[in-house]
Design a protein around this motif. Sequence first.
Motif, PDB file in Angstrom:
ATOM      1  N   LYS A   1       0.670  -1.182  -0.133  1.00  0.00           N
ATOM      2  CA  LYS A   1      -0.009   0.113  -0.002  1.00  0.00           C
ATOM      3  C   LYS A   1       0.796   1.271   0.097  1.00  0.00           C
ATOM      4  O   LYS A   1       0.573   2.246  -0.634  1.00  0.00           O
ATOM      5  CB  LYS A   1      -0.869   0.094   1.076  1.00  0.00           C
ATOM      6  CG  LYS A   1      -2.095  -0.968   1.149  1.00  0.00           C
ATOM      7  CD  LYS A   1      -2.920  -0.842   2.375  1.00  0.00           C
ATOM      8  CE  LYS A   1      -4.088  -1.986   2.249  1.00  0.00           C
ATOM      9  NZ  LYS A   1      -4.672  -2.086   3.505  1.00  0.00           N
ATOM     10  N   GLU A   2       1.899   1.116   0.723  1.00  0.00           N
ATOM     11  CA  GLU A   2       2.858   2.252   0.850  1.00  0.00           C
ATOM     12  C   GLU A   2       3.563   2.572  -0.420  1.00  0.00           C
ATOM     13  O   GLU A   2       3.795   3.616  -0.735  1.00  0.00           O
ATOM     14  CB  GLU A   2       3.686   2.037   1.870  1.00  0.00           C
ATOM     15  CG  GLU A   2       4.863   3.297   2.144  1.00  0.00           C
ATOM     16  CD  GLU A   2       5.845   3.072   3.445  1.00  0.00           C
ATOM     17  OE1 GLU A   2       6.795   3.903   3.490  1.00  0.00           O
ATOM     18  OE2 GLU A   2       5.671   2.087   4.118  1.00  0.00           O
ATOM     19  N   ASN A   3       4.105   1.397  -1.236  1.00  0.00           N
ATOM     20  CA  ASN A   3       4.672   1.615  -2.391  1.00  0.00           C
ATOM     21  C   ASN A   3       3.693   2.039  -3.560  1.00  0.00           C
ATOM     22  O   ASN A   3       3.983   2.974  -4.055  1.00  0.00           O
ATOM     23  CB  ASN A   3       4.911   0.095  -2.756  1.00  0.00           C
ATOM     24  CG  ASN A   3       6.263   0.076  -4.025  1.00  0.00           C
ATOM     25  OD1 ASN A   3       6.499   1.118  -4.352  1.00  0.00           O
ATOM     26  ND2 ASN A   3       6.289  -0.927  -4.602  1.00  0.00           N
ATOM     27  N   GLU A   4       2.501   1.639  -3.547  1.00  0.00           N
ATOM     28  CA  GLU A   4       1.386   2.150  -4.362  1.00  0.00           C
ATOM     29  C   GLU A   4       1.109   3.719  -4.073  1.00  0.00           C
ATOM     30  O   GLU A   4       1.085   4.519  -5.132  1.00  0.00           O
ATOM     31  CB  GLU A   4      -0.024   1.438  -4.245  1.00  0.00           C
ATOM     32  CG  GLU A   4       0.045   0.095  -4.879  1.00  0.00           C
ATOM     33  CD  GLU A   4      -1.000  -0.852  -4.250  1.00  0.00           C
ATOM     34  OE1 GLU A   4      -2.032   0.006  -3.938  1.00  0.00           O
ATOM     35  OE2 GLU A   4      -1.211  -1.821  -4.782  1.00  0.00           O
ATOM     36  N   GLN A   5       1.116   4.178  -2.823  1.00  0.00           N
ATOM     37  CA  GLN A   5       1.239   5.662  -2.503  1.00  0.00           C
ATOM     38  C   GLN A   5       2.323   6.372  -2.925  1.00  0.00           C
ATOM     39  O   GLN A   5       1.951   7.533  -3.608  1.00  0.00           O
ATOM     40  CB  GLN A   5       0.749   5.773  -1.148  1.00  0.00           C
ATOM     41  CG  GLN A   5      -0.572   5.225  -0.654  1.00  0.00           C
ATOM     42  CD  GLN A   5      -0.537   5.228   1.218  1.00  0.00           C
ATOM     43  OE1 GLN A   5       0.458   5.899   1.745  1.00  0.00           O
ATOM     44  NE2 GLN A   5      -1.970   5.117   1.536  1.00  0.00           N
ATOM     45  N   LEU A   6       3.409   5.955  -2.995  1.00  0.00           N
ATOM     46  CA  LEU A   6       4.387   6.618  -3.168  1.00  0.00           C
ATOM     47  C   LEU A   6       4.891   6.668  -4.972  1.00  0.00           C
ATOM     48  O   LEU A   6       5.107   7.640  -5.504  1.00  0.00           O
ATOM     49  CB  LEU A   6       5.753   5.734  -2.868  1.00  0.00           C
ATOM     50  CG  LEU A   6       6.210   6.089  -1.328  1.00  0.00           C
ATOM     51  CD1 LEU A   6       7.132   5.021  -0.803  1.00  0.00           C
ATOM     52  CD2 LEU A   6       6.230   7.522  -1.035  1.00  0.00           C
ATOM     53  N   GLN A   7       4.268   5.681  -5.417  1.00  0.00           N
ATOM     54  CA  GLN A   7       4.052   5.720  -7.095  1.00  0.00           C
ATOM     55  C   GLN A   7       3.204   6.759  -7.434  1.00  0.00           C
ATOM     56  O   GLN A   7       3.477   7.266  -8.442  1.00  0.00           O
ATOM     57  CB  GLN A   7       3.571   4.262  -7.540  1.00  0.00           C
ATOM     58  CG  GLN A   7       4.824   3.268  -7.481  1.00  0.00           C
ATOM     59  CD  GLN A   7       4.551   1.867  -8.050  1.00  0.00           C
ATOM     60  OE1 GLN A   7       3.280   1.538  -8.343  1.00  0.00           O
ATOM     61  NE2 GLN A   7       5.524   0.873  -8.284  1.00  0.00           N
ATOM     62  N   VAL A   8       2.015   6.822  -6.936  1.00  0.00           N
ATOM     63  CA  VAL A   8       1.200   7.965  -7.073  1.00  0.00           C
ATOM     64  C   VAL A   8       1.813   8.992  -6.829  1.00  0.00           C
ATOM     65  O   VAL A   8       1.730  10.116  -7.969  1.00  0.00           O
ATOM     66  CB  VAL A   8      -0.196   7.716  -6.398  1.00  0.00           C
ATOM     67  CG1 VAL A   8      -1.223   8.779  -6.568  1.00  0.00           C
ATOM     68  CG2 VAL A   8      -0.873   6.418  -6.818  1.00  0.00           C
ATOM     69  N   THR A   9       2.385   9.528  -5.950  1.00  0.00           N
ATOM     70  CA  THR A   9       2.864  10.637  -5.730  1.00  0.00           C
ATOM     71  C   THR A   9       4.069  10.917  -6.740  1.00  0.00           C
ATOM     72  O   THR A   9       4.275  12.191  -7.089  1.00  0.00           O
ATOM     73  CB  THR A   9       3.632  10.913  -4.268  1.00  0.00           C
ATOM     74  OG1 THR A   9       4.355   9.696  -3.968  1.00  0.00           O
ATOM     75  CG2 THR A   9       2.293  10.694  -3.057  1.00  0.00           C
ATOM     76  N   ILE A  10       4.870  10.046  -7.086  1.00  0.00           N
ATOM     77  CA  ILE A  10       5.633  10.105  -7.923  1.00  0.00           C
ATOM     78  C   ILE A  10       5.301  10.496  -9.627  1.00  0.00           C
ATOM     79  O   ILE A  10       5.656  11.328 -10.081  1.00  0.00           O
ATOM     80  CB  ILE A  10       6.501   8.992  -8.309  1.00  0.00           C
ATOM     81  CG1 ILE A  10       7.654   8.745  -6.892  1.00  0.00           C
ATOM     82  CG2 ILE A  10       7.520   8.842  -9.590  1.00  0.00           C
ATOM     83  CD1 ILE A  10       8.503   7.629  -6.921  1.00  0.00           C
ATOM     84  N   GLU A  11       4.165   9.986  -9.801  1.00  0.00           N
ATOM     85  CA  GLU A  11       3.427  10.128 -11.109  1.00  0.00           C
ATOM     86  C   GLU A  11       2.918  11.544 -11.062  1.00  0.00           C
ATOM     87  O   GLU A  11       2.942  12.158 -12.155  1.00  0.00           O
ATOM     88  CB  GLU A  11       2.368   8.999 -11.449  1.00  0.00           C
ATOM     89  CG  GLU A  11       3.111   7.657 -11.828  1.00  0.00           C
ATOM     90  CD  GLU A  11       1.786   6.670 -11.833  1.00  0.00           C
ATOM     91  OE1 GLU A  11       0.763   7.058 -11.919  1.00  0.00           O
ATOM     92  OE2 GLU A  11       2.165   5.472 -12.146  1.00  0.00           O
ATOM     93  N   ASN A  12       2.293  12.013 -10.002  1.00  0.00           N
ATOM     94  CA  ASN A  12       1.782  13.445  -9.986  1.00  0.00           C
ATOM     95  C   ASN A  12       2.937  14.342  -9.806  1.00  0.00           C
ATOM     96  O   ASN A  12       2.595  15.501 -10.417  1.00  0.00           O
ATOM     97  CB  ASN A  12       0.992  13.645  -8.686  1.00  0.00           C
ATOM     98  CG  ASN A  12      -0.047  12.664  -8.661  1.00  0.00           C
ATOM     99  OD1 ASN A  12      -0.965  12.600  -9.770  1.00  0.00           O
ATOM    100  ND2 ASN A  12      -0.824  12.403  -7.279  1.00  0.00           N
ATOM    101  N   SER A  13       4.112  14.212  -9.269  1.00  0.00           N
ATOM    102  CA  SER A  13       5.130  15.131  -9.324  1.00  0.00           C
ATOM    103  C   SER A  13       5.939  15.107 -10.887  1.00  0.00           C
ATOM    104  O   SER A  13       6.381  15.998 -10.965  1.00  0.00           O
ATOM    105  CB  SER A  13       6.381  14.554  -8.291  1.00  0.00           C
ATOM    106  OG  SER A  13       6.905  13.417  -8.750  1.00  0.00           O
ATOM    107  N   LEU A  14       5.711  14.013 -11.446  1.00  0.00           N
ATOM    108  CA  LEU A  14       6.165  13.909 -12.816  1.00  0.00           C
ATOM    109  C   LEU A  14       5.484  14.739 -13.907  1.00  0.00           C
ATOM    110  O   LEU A  14       5.782  15.008 -15.063  1.00  0.00           O
ATOM    111  CB  LEU A  14       6.445  12.533 -13.269  1.00  0.00           C
ATOM    112  CG  LEU A  14       7.651  11.860 -12.661  1.00  0.00           C
ATOM    113  CD1 LEU A  14       8.087  10.493 -13.049  1.00  0.00           C
ATOM    114  CD2 LEU A  14       8.981  12.664 -12.733  1.00  0.00           C
TER     115      LEU A  14
END
Length: 165
Positions: free
Chosen positions: A91-104
């Motif tokens: 779950k934490e990994n998925e949340q980090l991936q979403v934040t990375i995609e938003n920041s890109l």
Amino acid sequence: MAARYQYETSPRKLEPDIRKEKKKQNIKVVKDLPKQDVKLSKEQKMKHRKATLLVMVIFAVLFTISYRNTQINEKFNEMQELKTKLSSLQKENEQLQVTIENSLNLSNIEKQAKEKLGMQKLTNKQTVYVSLPKKDYIESATEKVEISDNNENWFQKLVDKIFNK
């Protein structure tokens, strides 16, 4: 003996049973008799040994089964804990991936560059054009490259050296 109780306000007194007292007097308890040594035959001794051994084996088997069950329970609990940790990490990994995609996102990058770094878009005055000659910048190899075949045996190499001289 059937009518021993009287259901009135004042029950009559019962007389002691004389027969019971006589029986108590006739019985004598002998406490100081020597113990007799009981000799067991070899067959009886073997039966006792076999029974004892059987009880010990059954106890050992039951103890082993109990021990294995406790180990299985411990491993099961450990596996459940690891599964919960895995799910929380996923779950934490998925949340980090979403934040990375938003920041890109390009609009987010541009916004952060303007706000945090104070950057601006280029104007026509800041553009510098560079002219390059149309000469080819690739250099050709000056050294000869030999590919040797290492699969030749020593006899073939010797023959090649003799005849190539």
